[in-house]
Design an enzyme around this catalytic site. Structure first.
Site, PDB file in Angstrom:
ATOM      1  N   ASP A  45      28.807  33.356  48.430  1.00 55.18           N
ATOM      2  CA  ASP A  45      27.984  34.530  48.119  1.00 55.18           C
ATOM      3  C   ASP A  45      27.510  34.509  46.666  1.00 55.18           C
ATOM      4  OD1 ASP A  45      26.827  36.921  49.149  1.00 55.18           O
ATOM      5  OD2 ASP A  45      28.366  38.130  48.154  1.00 55.18           O
ATOM      6  N   ASP A  97      39.944  35.626  53.916  1.00 54.31           N
ATOM      7  CA  ASP A  97      39.459  35.805  52.554  1.00 54.31           C
ATOM      8  C   ASP A  97      39.721  34.539  51.743  1.00 54.31           C
ATOM      9  OD1 ASP A  97      38.585  38.294  53.164  1.00 54.31           O
ATOM     10  OD2 ASP A  97      39.981  39.379  51.876  1.00 54.31           O
ATOM     11  N   ASP A 183      36.200  47.119  55.879  1.00 55.57           N
ATOM     12  CA  ASP A 183      37.045  46.453  56.871  1.00 55.57           C
ATOM     13  C   ASP A 183      37.835  47.459  57.697  1.00 55.57           C
ATOM     14  OD1 ASP A 183      38.437  47.132  54.592  1.00 55.57           O
ATOM     15  OD2 ASP A 183      39.612  45.293  54.489  1.00 55.57           O
ATOM     16  N   ARG A 211      45.409  38.047  42.992  1.00 54.33           N
ATOM     17  CA  ARG A 211      44.799  37.193  41.962  1.00 54.33           C
ATOM     18  C   ARG A 211      45.318  37.573  40.582  1.00 54.33           C
ATOM     19  NH1 ARG A 211      38.824  35.474  43.520  1.00 54.33           N
ATOM     20  NH2 ARG A 211      38.746  35.178  41.271  1.00 54.33           N
TER      21      ARG A 211
END
Length: 399
Positions: A45, A97, A183, A211
């Site tokens: 993306d 993901d 979602d 992360r």
């Protein structure tokens, strides 16, 4: 040459996913399902960190079919997922993901579970790495269940196995107008439309990775996005489930998970302007969807805060939030021979405020922590009914 339909399409939406993408793709390559039964559709993306190049190198190297699509940045996870879904050919679709990873044997086990039971959605156990995923739905493997008979409503992330025919039949796509909670909307609709849901609780199928840079969509964005998310999910539930106990059981989720945190400790740091705005945003949701059936399912501190929001009493909310933030233990008051436990949070039986006692009534789960509590059971209800009938029979008829 006959082209065999893959069993599962893994859709990976990726944006600035390095270096996490490397382990994500390694977990796909390590799956035990035959490479001919799987396809990968990866959508970059608009990344600038080498994500696209990493995906293309993976596609060139592995034996399974991989399609890499590179596009301008869409601003959120919904766009890439929808692009991938539109290209999917598998009987099932799994949304992975790019910073997470699959557990060993995950795809094989989930496809087998769906095929064995004819279910439309499969949840595989999730474990967290530097993140804490929901836990309440992993107590037991369930071959076939639904959203009303289990705790699956508390995991509405997209990382599930979905039967693609279900998604296509209902034209289901992720809502690209939502910046968070898209979602939840998609997954709740799938739960409600599904002919059965399966839960794999005894094998880790997915690792949710936190992360180090903190770049999670769910951690970013302003508070208004949370209200947008809550509103969308509440509207979906109201559209698909008639008023009553079943609707209330599902509304519990957006009220507690999405709306309530806006009136938690962070509320103490909000400016007066933001506090007023939060009450304005909450007002139509409370008027439309806050019911006694929803309130009854909440813990006392949750119920009290949302009661004050519903009653539009911000001046009373602050002391309650401060009490909750301080993690104080509310005093317990046992009444009605121990069958009722009231928790004395601020304003309990304060005549000048007039909050009903029912707001302070502990749920059975809360009440069990206090010695002397006597829980109502079917047998105790039956015994009371028998005693009452005996008294009626013994009472002489009126002259």
């Amino acid at each position: 040459m006959t082209v065999t339909q893959p069993d599962v399409t893994v859709v990976i939406g990726a944006y600035e996913a390095m270096p996490y993408l490397v382990e994500c793709l390694a977990s796909v390559e390590a799956q035990t399902i035959d490479p001919g039964r799987i396809e990968v559709i990866a959508v970059d993306d608009g990344s600038t960190d080498g994500t696209g190049e990493c995906l293309e190198e993976f596609a060139d190297r592995v034996s399974m079919p991989v399609t890499v699509i590179r596009q301008a940045n869409s601003g959120g996870p919904s766009g890439p997922r929808n692009v991938g879904l539109s290209k999917a050919a598998g009987r099932y679709v799994f949304f992975l993901d790019a910073d997470d990873r699959l557990g060993p044997e995950a795809l094989e086990r989930m496809v087998d579970m769906a095929d064995r039971n004819g279910t439309d959605v499969v949840l595989g156990r999730v474990e967290g790495i530097n993140r804490k995923p929901p836990q309440s739905m992993w107590g037991k493997t369930l071959e076939r269940t639904d959203v009303f008979s289990s705790n699956i409503k508390f995991t509405l992330s997209a990382q599930k196995l979905f039967r693609r025919e279900l998604l296509e039949r209902h034209g289901m796509r992720f809502d690209e107008s939502l910046w968070t909670g898209e979602d939840a909307l998609f997954t709740m609709e799938a739960y409600l439309r599904a002919d059965g849901v399966s839960v794999i609780a005894d094998h880790t199928c997915y690792y949710l990775v936190g992360r180090d840079d903190g770049k999670h969509v769910t951690k970013s964005g302003g508070y208004t996005l949370r209200f947008d998310s809550a509103r969308a999910l509440m509207n979906l539930i109201a559209d698909m489930v008639p008023p009553g106990e079943r609707r209330d059981s599902l509304m519990h989720r957006p009220f507690v998970v999405t709306l309530l945190p806006q009136f938690g400790p962070k509320y103490l740091k909000d400016s007066e302007k933001v506090r007023r705005h939060k009450f304005e945003l909450a007002k139509p949701l409370m008027e439309q969807f806050w019911t006694e059936g929803v309130a009854r399912r909440l813990k006392v501190d949750e119920r009290l805060r949302l009661h004050l929001v519903a009653e539009e009493k911000p001046e009373l909310l602050l002391p309650v939030v401060e009490f909750v933030k301080a993690k104080k233990q509310a005093a317990a008051l046992l009444e009605k021979r121990g069958h009722h436990v009231y928790l004395a949070y601020p304003y309990f039986r304060d005549a000048s405020v007039g909050i009903p006692d029912s707001v302070y009534l502990a749920t059975p789960r809360e009440a069990r922590a206090f010695p002397g509590y006597r829980e109502h059971t079917p047998s105790s209800v039956l015994r009371r009914a028998v005693r009452k009938a005996r008294r009626v029979l013994k009472t002489p008829a009126a002259a």
